[in-house]
Design a protein around this motif. Structure first.
Motif, PDB file in Angstrom:
ATOM      1  N   LEU B  10      43.199   3.281 -66.858  1.00  0.00           N
ATOM      2  CA  LEU B  10      42.197   2.390 -67.478  1.00  0.00           C
ATOM      3  C   LEU B  10      40.932   2.214 -66.803  1.00  0.00           C
ATOM      4  CD1 LEU B  10      44.175  -0.472 -69.420  1.00  0.00           C
ATOM      5  CD2 LEU B  10      42.758   0.962 -70.310  1.00  0.00           C
ATOM      6  N   ALA B  11      41.226   1.932 -65.472  1.00  0.00           N
ATOM      7  CA  ALA B  11      40.147   1.963 -64.333  1.00  0.00           C
ATOM      8  C   ALA B  11      39.159   3.152 -64.624  1.00  0.00           C
ATOM      9  CB  ALA B  11      40.536   1.349 -62.953  1.00  0.00           C
ATOM     10  N   HIS B  12      39.765   4.452 -64.457  1.00  0.00           N
ATOM     11  CA  HIS B  12      39.245   5.590 -64.381  1.00  0.00           C
ATOM     12  C   HIS B  12      38.291   5.800 -65.636  1.00  0.00           C
ATOM     13  CE1 HIS B  12      40.321   7.081 -60.596  1.00  0.00           C
ATOM     14  NE2 HIS B  12      41.351   6.955 -60.577  1.00  0.00           N
ATOM     15  N   ALA B  13      39.234   5.219 -66.821  1.00  0.00           N
ATOM     16  CA  ALA B  13      38.545   5.647 -68.176  1.00  0.00           C
ATOM     17  C   ALA B  13      37.230   4.716 -68.298  1.00  0.00           C
ATOM     18  CB  ALA B  13      39.748   5.452 -69.166  1.00  0.00           C
ATOM     19  N   ARG B  14      37.363   3.363 -67.853  1.00  0.00           N
ATOM     20  CA  ARG B  14      36.246   2.587 -67.882  1.00  0.00           C
ATOM     21  C   ARG B  14      34.929   3.048 -67.207  1.00  0.00           C
ATOM     22  NH1 ARG B  14      40.052  -2.061 -67.642  1.00  0.00           N
ATOM     23  NH2 ARG B  14      40.603  -2.541 -69.896  1.00  0.00           N
ATOM     24  N   ALA B  15      35.369   3.540 -65.995  1.00  0.00           N
ATOM     25  CA  ALA B  15      34.269   3.987 -64.998  1.00  0.00           C
ATOM     26  C   ALA B  15      33.793   5.287 -65.600  1.00  0.00           C
ATOM     27  CB  ALA B  15      34.871   4.565 -63.589  1.00  0.00           C
ATOM     28  N   LEU B  16      34.543   5.934 -66.310  1.00  0.00           N
ATOM     29  CA  LEU B  16      34.170   7.304 -66.937  1.00  0.00           C
ATOM     30  C   LEU B  16      33.140   6.975 -68.107  1.00  0.00           C
ATOM     31  CD1 LEU B  16      34.799  10.401 -67.339  1.00  0.00           C
ATOM     32  CD2 LEU B  16      35.999   9.864 -69.242  1.00  0.00           C
ATOM     33  N   LEU B  17      33.496   6.001 -68.946  1.00  0.00           N
ATOM     34  CA  LEU B  17      32.510   5.455 -70.059  1.00  0.00           C
ATOM     35  C   LEU B  17      31.131   4.992 -69.251  1.00  0.00           C
ATOM     36  CD1 LEU B  17      34.833   3.720 -72.387  1.00  0.00           C
ATOM     37  CD2 LEU B  17      33.209   5.735 -72.950  1.00  0.00           C
ATOM     38  N   ALA B  18      31.128   4.286 -68.174  1.00  0.00           N
ATOM     39  CA  ALA B  18      30.265   3.734 -67.536  1.00  0.00           C
ATOM     40  C   ALA B  18      29.169   4.828 -67.025  1.00  0.00           C
ATOM     41  CB  ALA B  18      30.527   2.684 -66.460  1.00  0.00           C
ATOM     42  N   ALA B  19      29.611   5.488 -66.599  1.00  0.00           N
ATOM     43  CA  ALA B  19      29.014   6.759 -65.874  1.00  0.00           C
ATOM     44  C   ALA B  19      28.354   7.598 -67.275  1.00  0.00           C
ATOM     45  CB  ALA B  19      29.874   7.609 -65.140  1.00  0.00           C
TER      46      ALA B  19
END
Lengths: 128, 249
Positions: B10-19
């Motif tokens: 989930l953390a990676h997915a959120r970071a991906l969206l943010a990026a």
């Protein structure tokens, strides 16, 4: 039909050459020569004034179908009557031979009357 | 998937969206890789496991003496035997054909001679019509000559059938040649595999050989490449008799 015509019998099995030769003799033909594959048959045909070619299909070296194609491609031999006597029995192969210009096709195992019938038919058509 | 792994994803997915939202290409690539890694790991493990299995199977295959025995001895032997079958049938067929070729003209001569004799006798019968005894004898001979002519015809038909029956040699020979080609291909492939996995060729053990002898080897083939076949095999009945004599029979 001229019983004195010169015939070349091509088959890699000596047994089969001998059988075909005997059947042809019984039909009254006397000038019969033999070759064991297309590679030896082709130069003989080019030099020998043959009137009729009887060939097998599956032979080492040059196959019967390649021999047939080479004969049809040579202007001096293009009209030579060719009878295939072979165990190759796939429809596709018979069509291939017909398209390459074969005059008759006998499937092994065969018998004397069949051979005679096909030869008669070939020369009826050639003469008409 | 356990809880901590789920949180990490989930953390990676959120970071991906943010990026993605801030157009940070580098961060996007890093997060995407991190997410994909979780997917790839099981595949790598599976490939690793399969590689080990293939390796183990190959090693077991190579150390199995049956393979080398099959590739180096049994397949060439089978091939030689099949070739010998072709030779034998060729000889038998040609012998039969030669005999038929001799018998046909003999039959022809018998029939020709009978035909001529028949017409000669018919002429005699006409000129000597008043000699009833002679006419009766001629009638008897003529009947016999008729039967010679009829049977001669039957004989010729049958000899032609005998000749045609030899066609089997061509057909069976062609089939056998195909099997020989198949054997040669298999043999070459197996030898290639053997050389890659097991360069030392295995010798046939004595136990194997005596087991084969008990089983029976089939007819000896004179064309056998294996030199020992010639040395340890009798060639004819004389050899058998000599051998038995030497053993005191």
């Amino acid at each position: 039909m001229d019983r004195n015509m010169k015939i070349l019998v091509v088959d890699d099995f000596s047994t089969m050459r001998r059988i075909i030769k005997n059947l042809l003799k019984e039909l009254g033909f006397t000038h019969i020569e033999e070759a064991d594959d297309g590679t030896t048959a082709l130069p003989m045909l080019k030099q020998g004034n043959f009137d009729f070619l009887v060939t097998d299909w599956n032979m080492p070296g040059m196959t019967g179908i390649d021999l047939l194609k080479a004969v049809r491609a040579d202007p001096a031999l293009a009209h030579l009557p060719v009878l295939m006597v072979t165990a190759e029995a796939k429809r596709e192969q018979i069509i291939m031979a017909a398209q390459a210009g074969v005059n008759g096709y006998v499937v092994k195992p065969f018998n004397g009357p069949t051979l005679k019938e096909k030869i008669d038919k070939i020369f009826e058509r050639v003469q008409s | 998937m356990d809880e901590s792994e789920k949180l990490a994803r989930l953390a990676h997915a959120r970071a991906l969206l943010a990026a993605l939202e801030v157009d940070d290409e580098a961060a996007f690539a890093v997060e995407l890789d991190a997410l994909a890694m979780g997917q790839r790991q099981p595949v790598f493990e599976e490939v690793g496991r399969m590689t080990r299995e293939v390796h183990q199977a190959l090693m077991a295959f190579a150390t199995d003496d049956r393979l080398s025995c099959l590739a180096e001895a049994e397949m060439p032997d089978a091939r030689d035997r099949l070739r010998y079958v072709i030779t034998l049938t060729d000889q038998a067929a040609n012998r039969t054909l030669a005999l038929v070729e001799e018998a046909l003209p003999v039959t022809d001569r018998l029939m020709d001679r009978s035909e001529r004799l028949r017409s000669e006798l018919a002429q005699v019968a006409r000129t000597q019509a008043d000699n009833s005894k002679l006419v009766t004898v001629i009638q008897g001979i003529t009947e016999y000559l008729d039967s010679v002519l009829n049977n001669g015809g039957v004989l010729k038909t049958q000899l032609t059938e005998v000749m045609m029956a030899q066609e089997f040699q061509d057909l069976s020979g062609q089939l056998l040649q195909r099997v020989i080609v198949l054997l040669e291909t298999l043999e070459a492939k197996m030898l290639g595999l053997l050389q890659k996995t097991h360069p030392v060729s295995a010798e046939k053990t004595e136990a194997d050989q005596s087991a084969a002898l008990r089983q029976g080897l089939g007819p000896a083939i004179p064309t056998g490449k294996n030199a020992s076949v010639k040395a340890d095999t009798v060639k004819n009945q004389d050899d058998v008799d000599d051998l038995l004599a030497s053993l005191g029979f």
